[in-house]
Design a protein around this motif. Structure first.
Motif, short mmCIF file in Angstrom:
data_model
loop_
_atom_site.label_atom_id
_atom_site.label_comp_id
_atom_site.label_asym_id
_atom_site.label_seq_id
_atom_site.Cartn_x
_atom_site.Cartn_y
_atom_site.Cartn_z
N ASN A 137 11.97 1.84 9.76
CA ASN A 137 11.51 3.41 9.90
C ASN A 137 12.28 3.98 10.84
OD1 ASN A 137 9.73 5.39 9.82
ND2 ASN A 137 8.56 4.63 11.31
N GLY A 138 13.69 4.24 10.36
CA GLY A 138 14.58 5.16 10.99
C GLY A 138 15.29 4.38 12.25
N LYS A 181 16.23 13.28 7.54
CA LYS A 181 16.41 11.90 7.38
C LYS A 181 17.88 11.65 6.78
CE LYS A 181 11.75 10.28 7.73
NZ LYS A 181 10.51 11.37 7.36
N TRP A 234 19.32 8.63 7.74
CA TRP A 234 18.90 7.40 7.48
C TRP A 234 19.48 6.45 6.39
CZ3 TRP A 234 12.64 6.80 7.13
CH2 TRP A 234 12.22 7.15 8.67
N ASP A 253 15.97 2.18 5.23
CA ASP A 253 14.95 3.10 6.24
C ASP A 253 14.08 3.42 5.12
OD1 ASP A 253 15.72 3.28 8.95
OD2 ASP A 253 17.57 4.29 8.31
N CYS A 254 12.75 2.93 5.58
CA CYS A 254 11.87 3.34 4.66
C CYS A 254 10.44 3.41 5.19
CB CYS A 254 11.77 2.24 3.55
SG CYS A 254 10.40 2.35 2.45
N GLU A 255 9.77 4.88 5.05
CA GLU A 255 8.71 5.09 5.85
C GLU A 255 7.49 4.09 5.34
OE1 GLU A 255 8.13 9.16 7.75
OE2 GLU A 255 9.19 9.41 5.82
N ASP A 256 7.28 4.11 4.18
CA ASP A 256 6.18 3.53 3.56
C ASP A 256 6.35 2.00 3.67
OD1 ASP A 256 4.63 2.04 1.02
OD2 ASP A 256 3.95 4.07 0.88
N LYS A 293 6.30 0.42 9.04
CA LYS A 293 6.06 0.76 10.40
C LYS A 293 5.50 -0.38 11.46
CE LYS A 293 5.23 5.32 9.46
NZ LYS A 293 4.42 6.76 9.62
N ASN A 311 7.77 -5.56 7.18
CA ASN A 311 8.79 -4.74 6.52
C ASN A 311 10.04 -5.32 5.86
OD1 ASN A 311 9.28 -6.19 9.03
ND2 ASN A 311 10.78 -4.45 9.85
#
Length: 140
Positions: free
Chosen positions: A10-11, A49, A52, A70-73, A76, A81
């Motif tokens: 996530n980033g 992003k 990212w 990098d993937c928000e969904d 976290k 992850n």
């Protein structure tokens, strides 16, 4: 079929890649979000992003590979992850596995052509395992 671990962040994917490059004494090939428009002019880079990591491959000495993004969904919570990626030679193979895995699961990306695969889909199965399924350009 190939089965590959796909690690989602996530980033902080660039930091993770730098760490794993040291661990495995390997170099990753990286595509940033802002680079994706080189492959697909209609791609919209998520605001803020641009740096990212959209996708990275790290080839290991033993022939294995680790992939990163990098993937928000669903990225976290540490421990949740990872995505397992299945690659196939034909669209029919992709569709057959996709149809079974999606039953009772949650679709993240419907099966569709992309600039990086003739067919691609992503989902979380009914047991909470994240999968990406794709037809590999190199195996056609």
């Amino acid at each position: 079929m190939n089965l590959l671990p796909y690690l989602n962040f996530n980033g902080n994917c660039a930091d993770a890649i730098a760490f794993y490059e040291k661990v495995f004494n390997a170099k990753a090939e990286i595509v940033l979000q802002e680079d994706a428009v080189k492959f697909d002019a209609s791609y919209t880079v998520p605001k803020g992003k641009e740096k990212w990591i959209m996708h990275a491959n790290m080839n290991l000495d033993d022939g294995n590979m680790i992939q990163f993004a990098d993937c928000e969904d669903n990225a976290k919570n540490m421990g949740t992850n990872i995505c397992l990626q299945l690659t196939y030679k034909t669209e029919e193979e992709v569709k057959a596995v996709y149809d079974v895995l999606k039953s009772g699961g949650r679709i993240i990306c419907e099966m569709q052509p992309t600039f990086y695969a003739p067919q691609y889909a992503e989902l979380i199965d009914k047991f909470g395992i994240r999968w990406s399924i794709m037809q590999n350009f190199l195996e056609q």
